[in-house]
Design a protein around this motif. Structure first.
Motif, mmCIF file in Angstrom:
data_model
loop_
_atom_site.group_PDB
_atom_site.id
_atom_site.type_symbol
_atom_site.label_atom_id
_atom_site.label_comp_id
_atom_site.label_asym_id
_atom_site.label_seq_id
_atom_site.Cartn_x
_atom_site.Cartn_y
_atom_site.Cartn_z
ATOM 1 N N TYR A 42 -19.650 -30.228 36.953
ATOM 2 C CA TYR A 42 -18.855 -30.829 36.668
ATOM 3 C C TYR A 42 -18.289 -32.613 37.027
ATOM 4 C CZ TYR A 42 -13.594 -31.935 34.642
ATOM 5 O OH TYR A 42 -12.823 -32.787 34.292
ATOM 6 N N TRP A 69 -19.958 -15.379 47.781
ATOM 7 C CA TRP A 69 -20.789 -15.866 45.955
ATOM 8 C C TRP A 69 -19.950 -16.783 45.260
ATOM 9 C CZ3 TRP A 69 -26.319 -15.913 45.184
ATOM 10 C CH2 TRP A 69 -26.808 -14.743 45.784
ATOM 11 N N ALA A 70 -18.193 -16.068 45.460
ATOM 12 C CA ALA A 70 -17.506 -16.622 45.119
ATOM 13 C C ALA A 70 -16.831 -17.872 45.408
ATOM 14 C CB ALA A 70 -15.783 -15.909 44.670
ATOM 15 N N ILE A 71 -17.312 -18.734 46.264
ATOM 16 C CA ILE A 71 -17.496 -19.849 46.855
ATOM 17 C C ILE A 71 -18.397 -20.876 45.804
ATOM 18 C CG2 ILE A 71 -17.448 -21.306 49.149
ATOM 19 C CD1 ILE A 71 -15.350 -18.720 49.629
ATOM 20 N N GLY A 91 -20.461 -19.781 43.591
ATOM 21 C CA GLY A 91 -20.402 -20.304 42.443
ATOM 22 C C GLY A 91 -19.380 -21.459 42.241
ATOM 23 N N MET A 92 -18.437 -21.736 43.002
ATOM 24 C CA MET A 92 -17.253 -22.754 41.937
ATOM 25 C C MET A 92 -17.759 -24.098 42.537
ATOM 26 S SD MET A 92 -14.652 -20.783 41.298
ATOM 27 C CE MET A 92 -13.161 -22.519 41.445
ATOM 28 N N ALA A 93 -18.510 -23.952 44.152
ATOM 29 C CA ALA A 93 -19.282 -25.144 44.177
ATOM 30 C C ALA A 93 -19.564 -25.157 43.281
ATOM 31 C CB ALA A 93 -19.552 -25.091 45.606
ATOM 32 N N TYR A 94 -20.865 -24.454 42.695
ATOM 33 C CA TYR A 94 -21.956 -24.976 41.814
ATOM 34 C C TYR A 94 -21.683 -25.622 40.765
ATOM 35 C CZ TYR A 94 -25.768 -22.877 38.698
ATOM 36 O OH TYR A 94 -26.317 -23.444 37.524
ATOM 37 N N LEU A 95 -20.232 -24.676 40.166
ATOM 38 C CA LEU A 95 -19.694 -25.984 38.511
ATOM 39 C C LEU A 95 -19.235 -26.931 38.931
ATOM 40 C CD1 LEU A 95 -18.027 -22.261 37.561
ATOM 41 C CD2 LEU A 95 -19.898 -23.377 36.866
ATOM 42 N N PHE A 96 -18.291 -26.566 40.807
ATOM 43 C CA PHE A 96 -17.138 -28.374 40.645
ATOM 44 C C PHE A 96 -18.575 -29.429 40.585
ATOM 45 C CE2 PHE A 96 -16.367 -31.323 44.057
ATOM 46 C CZ PHE A 96 -15.071 -31.340 43.094
#
Length: 186
Positions: free
Chosen positions: A171, A159-161, A163-168
């Motif tokens: 961006y 989920w953290a990975i 979420g980071m891919a989602y935000l990236f």
């Protein structure tokens, strides 16, 4: 809301409609009234104008979430549904809206007045076609929804990975939109 209430078994999927319609309406009105020319004349850097457009996704998503909850409450009040609300699925559908907007905004800034009607039509068709396609995804990938519904702690890293891919991804879309808007002669 009528579409969501009439398809109460899959009311969560209708959570994309209000937010996408508001986004498309706002962008269409900007193009129609040539608001970008006015905004560029203000003493604001262009990156703040693009950032404001991306931040407008937050109230759209909140309104969409509220509409979906109202559909669910109407179903409960009329006795058409008794199952508890599926929060995880609902939040994932709401989270799909910024992803769709990440594709939409660069096209919005790139095409401007020339092609926004075509882009709006394509995105509405994607939402309308994607609406009935969700149950078929569940049939083809039953493990996906089981994974989403599992609340174990062993998948927090996934989920953290994610979420980071989602935000990236959002961006990167912001950077593309900014680059297009900065170079655009209005």
């Amino acid at each position: 809301m009528v579409i969501g209430y009439s398809n109460l078994e899959s009311y969560i999927v209708s959570a994309l409609f209000p937010s996408m319609l508001m986004l498309m309406n706002a962008c269409s009105l900007d193009v129609q009234h040539n608001n970008q020319r006015f905004l560029v004349s203000l003493p604001l850097p262009r990156h703040q104008l693009v950032l404001a457009k991306y931040l407008s996704l937050l109230p759209y998503a909140a309104i969409s979430l509220t509409c979906t909850l109202l559909i669910y409450l109407a179903g409960v009040a009329t006795g058409r549904t008794i199952e508890p609300i599926a929060w995880r699925e609902l939040l994932l559908v709401i989270a799909c809206f910024p992803l769709l907007a990440s594709f939409y905004f660069p096209l919005y800034y790139w095409l401007g007045q020339k092609g926004m009607q075509i882009v709006n039509m394509i995105f509405m068709m994607l939402v309308m076609i994607g609406y009935p396609a969700i149950p078929s995804v569940n049939k083809k990938f039953p493990g996906l929804f089981d994974w989403i519904n599992s609340a174990t702690t062993d998948n927090i890293l996934l989920w953290a990975i994610g979420g980071m891919a989602y935000l990236f991804f959002i961006y990167c879309s912001y950077l593309i939109s900014l680059r297009v808007f900065v170079k655009k002669d209005i």
